[in-house]
Design an enzyme around this catalytic site. Structure first.
Site, PDB file in Angstrom:
ATOM      1  N   SER A 135       1.114  -1.376   0.026  1.00  0.00           N
ATOM      2  CA  SER A 135      -0.479   0.092  -0.148  1.00  0.00           C
ATOM      3  C   SER A 135       0.825   1.669  -0.340  1.00  0.00           C
ATOM      4  CB  SER A 135      -1.292   0.163   1.703  1.00  0.00           C
ATOM      5  OG  SER A 135      -1.660   0.571   0.616  1.00  0.00           O
ATOM      6  N   HIS A 177      -3.784  -0.934  -4.621  1.00  0.00           N
ATOM      7  CA  HIS A 177      -5.348  -1.003  -4.716  1.00  0.00           C
ATOM      8  C   HIS A 177      -6.296  -0.698  -5.738  1.00  0.00           C
ATOM      9  CE1 HIS A 177      -5.028  -1.157   0.015  1.00  0.00           C
ATOM     10  NE2 HIS A 177      -4.466  -0.146   0.045  1.00  0.00           N
ATOM     11  N   GLU A 204      -4.759  -5.243  -5.177  1.00  0.00           N
ATOM     12  CA  GLU A 204      -4.883  -5.675  -3.745  1.00  0.00           C
ATOM     13  C   GLU A 204      -4.493  -7.415  -3.885  1.00  0.00           C
ATOM     14  OE1 GLU A 204      -8.648  -4.717  -1.605  1.00  0.00           O
ATOM     15  OE2 GLU A 204      -8.294  -2.572  -1.792  1.00  0.00           O
TER      16      GLU A 204
END
Lengths: 284, 284
Positions: A135, A177, A204
């Site tokens: 992330s 994401h 993800e």
């Protein structure tokens, strides 16, 4: 094993699109541990991107503990002063693997950018450690870091801003994401304004592995999307802010999990991908 | 005005991505009326795609009435028998413009495909009428029609099926509500399996105008996305159904509202777009 050629990086980078499984199959985290050399190796978790580092550490303490990694520890950084502390850098000098958690990539770089800790991360990669980031930790890995902004339906001039990342890889910008948050318009926005950069969108529970040996691999649940705007024809220089740019001849590569590509000159790698692979596997 | 060259189409196609404004600025509908020759011309609204044709007609009756189009009428088709009726075809023979409403493109083609009405639509375009289609009416315009299916996050082998459309344009497949419904993965699915077809994604309140004279224009609120997979490297033939295909070197063109491109040989048109324009402006 022969010495790596001059100019090559010895460690691997595992760039994870966030939301990696931490309880069930843990495919991505298992791979990270294997890349570090196995569960008997020393793994450091850098939680500086997060405002709740104790929660982040609890998650990975549990996950890596469950895989039998005994020598696991948190590297918590509350200030630039700490990030310049020699003892912290020494911690990293012993690590076989570093895992950079999610949070906010701007916070991470504000804390560690240009510090001893930053240098120690580069040194760890150079000597053969595996560096993983998920992330915000994934976005932070490139030299040009996606810092802020969104573009909902279409690319929008001026909607996204960049900052300076850790710089393990050059000439790319990384978003995470990617499919889940429908971020293609945002990545196209970056590429429209910065055609020098290749856009890399990671889903993800999915990772782009840049191997020490010079190839790449996609693993996990989703895919990696690469956007190459170097051939693009665009009016972005001439339009007003917040307008939608024309973008003609953008090259898009969708690389699903399980894909593996060798370095330049490998006949099995499509020609259109060879340059991307050369760029991301090149030493920085 | 000189006669059109042999092999060119005299009428224009206005392919609308659904949700065109019908109350305020009505940019797309106003352009349709202008392309028909102005409000004193004769406009026929074909509601056959819809199961509630009376509601569709009420909307466009009101919109075209508000623009001062006095000679407006509905062409309602309840059966193939009706679509083969000579009087219906004669209605179209008098029209300066035909507007094909939304609904379900499979229903539309099941009712009119191969009938006298279908022939009359082609004849109307050939003699110079403007044919507009929105939403299902847009999808129906190509020879290969996106019929069914969706792909949420990624392209998925076998997730989308095609049918036979009216065929005003060849070698493309048209999707609508494109950015609003995040349909890139669906369009990539079609292209992965059918690299012969160019994917055309049209946003809501946005139209692709294919001009009689041989150029194209994008008008309205959004953009048109073109996906060209002819250079693509892919493993789609080898993977299982519902798997995500590798797609390397897909060409993507984002054409915002206001863009205009001439036919092949026009120096202002990017080379990468010239072939697309040649394909869609070519006579069918």
């Amino acid at each position: 094993m022969s010495e790596p050629a001059s100019g090559t990086r010895r460690g691997s980078l595992l760039i994870i699109g966030g939301g990696e499984d931490r309880e069930d199959d843990m495919q991505v985290l298992e791979r990270f541990v294997a890349l570090c050399g196995g569960p008997d190796k020393r793994i450091v978790v850098l939680t500086a991107a997060s405002r709740v580092p104790e929660k982040m550490w609890a998650i990975y303490d549990c996950a890596f503990g469950g895989m039998g990694v005994a020598r696991r520890s948190e590297l918590r950084v509350a200030s630039r002063l700490e990030a310049n502390d020699a003892a912290m850098a020494a911690d990293l000098a012993q690590a076989d693997g570093v895992f950079i958690t999610g949070g906010d990539q701007k916070r991470l770089l504000a804390l560690i950018g240009g510090t001893r800790l930053d240098e120690a991360l580069h040194a760890a990669l150079a000597r053969g450690a595996c560096i993983a980031g998920t992330s915000a930790g994934a976005s932070a890995m490139s030299a040009h870091m996606l810092a802020d902004g969104k573009a909902e339906l279409h690319p929008e001039k001026g909607a996204v801003s960049l900052g300076a990342g850790i710089g393990f890889v050059q000439r790319v910008v990384i978003d995470q994401h990617f499919s889940q948050r429908q971020r293609l318009a945002r990545l196209l926005t970056v590429v429209a304004q910065n055609p020098y950069l290749l856009g890399v969108g990671i889903d993800e529970d999915t990772a782009l592995l840049i191997e020490a040996g010079g190839g790449i691999e996609i693993l996990g649940a989703g895919a990696v999307t690469v956007i190459d705007g170097r051939h693009m024809v665009s009016n972005v220089a001439d339009i007003r802010n917040r307008s939608v740019p024309e973008m003609v001849d953008v090259r898009l590569h969708l690389l699903p999990s399980g894909s593996r590509y060798g370095a330049r000159g490998d006949g099995a790698t499509p020609a259109a991908l060879a340059d991307f692979i050369h760029i991301v596997t090149n030493i920085n």
